[in-house]
Design a protein around this motif. Sequence first.
Motif, mmCIF file in Angstrom:
data_model
loop_
_atom_site.group_PDB
_atom_site.id
_atom_site.type_symbol
_atom_site.label_atom_id
_atom_site.label_comp_id
_atom_site.label_asym_id
_atom_site.label_seq_id
_atom_site.Cartn_x
_atom_site.Cartn_y
_atom_site.Cartn_z
ATOM 1 N N ALA A 140 0.845 -1.200 0.000
ATOM 2 C CA ALA A 140 0.000 0.000 0.000
ATOM 3 C C ALA A 140 0.874 1.243 0.000
ATOM 4 C CB ALA A 140 -0.923 0.008 1.222
ATOM 5 N N TRP A 141 0.380 2.281 -0.658
ATOM 6 C CA TRP A 141 1.002 3.595 -0.644
ATOM 7 C C TRP A 141 -0.002 4.571 -0.050
ATOM 8 C CZ3 TRP A 141 6.053 4.187 -1.927
ATOM 9 C CH2 TRP A 141 6.663 3.138 -2.628
ATOM 10 N N TYR A 142 0.365 5.167 1.078
ATOM 11 C CA TYR A 142 -0.559 6.040 1.795
ATOM 12 C C TYR A 142 0.006 7.456 1.875
ATOM 13 C CZ TYR A 142 2.581 5.542 5.825
ATOM 14 O OH TYR A 142 3.687 5.557 6.657
ATOM 15 N N ALA A 143 -0.908 8.418 1.996
ATOM 16 C CA ALA A 143 -0.545 9.837 2.013
ATOM 17 C C ALA A 143 -0.720 10.404 3.424
ATOM 18 C CB ALA A 143 -1.406 10.615 1.024
ATOM 19 N N PRO A 144 0.364 10.588 4.188
ATOM 20 C CA PRO A 144 0.237 11.154 5.542
ATOM 21 C C PRO A 144 -0.417 12.534 5.552
ATOM 22 C CG PRO A 144 2.419 10.205 5.202
ATOM 23 C CD PRO A 144 1.756 10.236 3.870
ATOM 24 N N GLU A 145 -0.307 13.253 4.436
ATOM 25 C CA GLU A 145 -0.907 14.587 4.351
ATOM 26 C C GLU A 145 -2.424 14.526 4.463
ATOM 27 O OE1 GLU A 145 -1.108 18.287 1.136
ATOM 28 O OE2 GLU A 145 0.429 16.724 0.932
ATOM 29 N N ILE A 146 -3.017 13.398 4.051
ATOM 30 C CA ILE A 146 -4.466 13.209 4.176
ATOM 31 C C ILE A 146 -4.677 12.288 5.375
ATOM 32 C CG2 ILE A 146 -6.598 12.563 2.985
ATOM 33 C CD1 ILE A 146 -5.050 12.765 0.358
ATOM 34 N N ALA A 147 -4.863 12.869 6.535
ATOM 35 C CA ALA A 147 -4.856 12.118 7.798
ATOM 36 C C ALA A 147 -6.170 11.374 8.012
ATOM 37 C CB ALA A 147 -4.577 13.059 8.956
ATOM 38 N N VAL A 148 -6.450 10.451 7.102
ATOM 39 C CA VAL A 148 -7.646 9.622 7.192
ATOM 40 C C VAL A 148 -7.191 8.165 7.134
ATOM 41 C CG1 VAL A 148 -9.821 8.983 6.108
ATOM 42 C CG2 VAL A 148 -9.049 11.363 6.036
ATOM 43 N N PRO A 149 -7.423 7.366 8.177
ATOM 44 C CA PRO A 149 -6.917 5.980 8.206
ATOM 45 C C PRO A 149 -7.777 5.020 7.400
ATOM 46 C CG PRO A 149 -8.115 6.416 10.220
ATOM 47 C CD PRO A 149 -8.121 7.710 9.430
ATOM 48 N N GLU A 150 -8.048 5.368 6.148
ATOM 49 C CA GLU A 150 -8.934 4.564 5.311
ATOM 50 C C GLU A 150 -8.242 4.192 4.011
ATOM 51 O OE1 GLU A 150 -11.423 2.845 5.252
ATOM 52 O OE2 GLU A 150 -12.516 3.345 7.058
ATOM 53 N N GLY A 151 -8.918 3.331 3.240
ATOM 54 C CA GLY A 151 -8.389 2.913 1.959
ATOM 55 C C GLY A 151 -9.403 2.082 1.216
ATOM 56 N N PRO A 152 -9.050 1.631 0.022
ATOM 57 C CA PRO A 152 -9.985 0.834 -0.766
ATOM 58 C C PRO A 152 -10.223 -0.528 -0.136
ATOM 59 C CG PRO A 152 -7.805 0.792 -1.760
ATOM 60 C CD PRO A 152 -7.742 1.783 -0.645
ATOM 61 N N TRP A 153 -11.371 -1.104 -0.453
ATOM 62 C CA TRP A 153 -11.766 -2.414 0.049
ATOM 63 C C TRP A 153 -11.682 -2.414 1.578
ATOM 64 C CZ3 TRP A 153 -8.645 -7.140 1.194
ATOM 65 C CH2 TRP A 153 -9.473 -8.265 1.376
ATOM 66 N N LYS A 154 -11.175 -3.480 2.197
ATOM 67 C CA LYS A 154 -11.094 -3.575 3.648
ATOM 68 C C LYS A 154 -9.767 -3.055 4.189
ATOM 69 C CE LYS A 154 -14.188 -7.581 3.847
ATOM 70 N NZ LYS A 154 -14.360 -8.996 4.247
ATOM 71 N N LEU A 155 -8.949 -2.501 3.311
ATOM 72 C CA LEU A 155 -7.637 -2.018 3.729
ATOM 73 C C LEU A 155 -7.764 -0.671 4.433
ATOM 74 C CD1 LEU A 155 -5.661 -2.922 0.483
ATOM 75 C CD2 LEU A 155 -5.887 -4.280 2.581
ATOM 76 N N GLY A 156 -6.945 -0.465 5.470
ATOM 77 C CA GLY A 156 -6.986 0.784 6.223
ATOM 78 C C GLY A 156 -6.148 0.668 7.475
ATOM 79 N N GLY A 157 -6.261 1.672 8.320
ATOM 80 C CA GLY A 157 -5.530 1.657 9.584
ATOM 81 C C GLY A 157 -4.150 2.256 9.520
ATOM 82 N N LEU A 158 -3.792 2.878 8.415
ATOM 83 C CA LEU A 158 -2.486 3.535 8.278
ATOM 84 C C LEU A 158 -2.610 5.016 8.644
ATOM 85 C CD1 LEU A 158 -1.271 1.844 4.974
ATOM 86 C CD2 LEU A 158 -0.108 1.741 7.182
ATOM 87 N N PRO A 159 -1.488 5.670 8.950
ATOM 88 C CA PRO A 159 -1.555 7.105 9.301
ATOM 89 C C PRO A 159 -1.703 7.990 8.061
ATOM 90 C CG PRO A 159 0.712 6.331 9.427
ATOM 91 C CD PRO A 159 -0.133 5.112 9.159
ATOM 92 N N GLY A 160 -2.691 7.691 7.263
ATOM 93 C CA GLY A 160 -2.936 8.454 6.049
ATOM 94 C C GLY A 160 -3.784 7.645 5.085
#
Length: 293
Positions: free
Chosen positions: A171-191
């Motif tokens: 996964a590639w996450y954007a810390p600038e967007i402080a939302v711990p979400e993502g596509p499908w069931k993926l999530g829980g990251l600091p961005g």
Amino acid sequence: MNTRALLLATLLLLLSLSAQGQIIKDYSDAELEVYYNKREVQDTLNMDTRFEDTKMSLRIGGGHALFASTKTMWADSLEIYNHDLYREIYFMLNPLGSGVWTPMGSYESEYLFKNMPEGKNTVYQGFGFNRYTYEEDIEPQEWILGDSVRSILGYECRLAECDYRGRHWIAWYAPEIAVPEGPWKLGGLPGLILEAYDTKHHFVFSALGMTNDVPGKVGIHIFTTLDITPIPREQYLRFRWRRMNSHEDPAKKLRDAGFIKSKKKPEKPVKQLYWRQDFEETDYPHVMGLEKK
């Protein structure tokens, strides 16, 4: 009327009847909507040519999220709010006797409701004439954060990896967007996750864009029906896999239900090429192969 025309007519009748029982359960207003392309390989032996691209929407707000096909959500909303227009468009896409079925939304019809109800995910989808749903406790991914950095949609994104339900995910996450979400069931990251894929690239989620001009305009809600059947997750996935890899005559269920009256002995099913692939999660009892029905 030929068999295909009768099938279409029966499907439309069932749609009309089931629509009367549909309601919407609102959870919260969306604060952010993110649009992804979901690439799903349909034949792992021909990955470059046999895949399906679907535009997906992730609505986030109030601690909840909804992930589903953008076109399917549009079609289902139209069916509820303006059923007459829905029927009119449906007939335009599927003239009786044409022998062709075109979905009003998209072939991706699964809905994922995250943290709905609290602490659980809810999933539902229709398989043929039946609709099934399951609830599960949210199972957080155990991410390993990396040092790699890349730009996606103008945001600096960081790398993370995890093993989740049979696949290894990048996964590639954007810390600038402080939302711990993502596509499908993926999530829980600091961005917010803007791109995610399994290491075999059987599934690839790529962000196309996003908007925060949605508060008060777009809701996060559950579409439900009176005839939806709750079952365990493993059974739901088995049903879905068997439906996708079915070796049965497509009109068999109509004959069994009495919609098609025929004294002619059904022809032996013609051998077909079925998808050589599996779902995002593979941790359920099933047969991956074409040798068993």
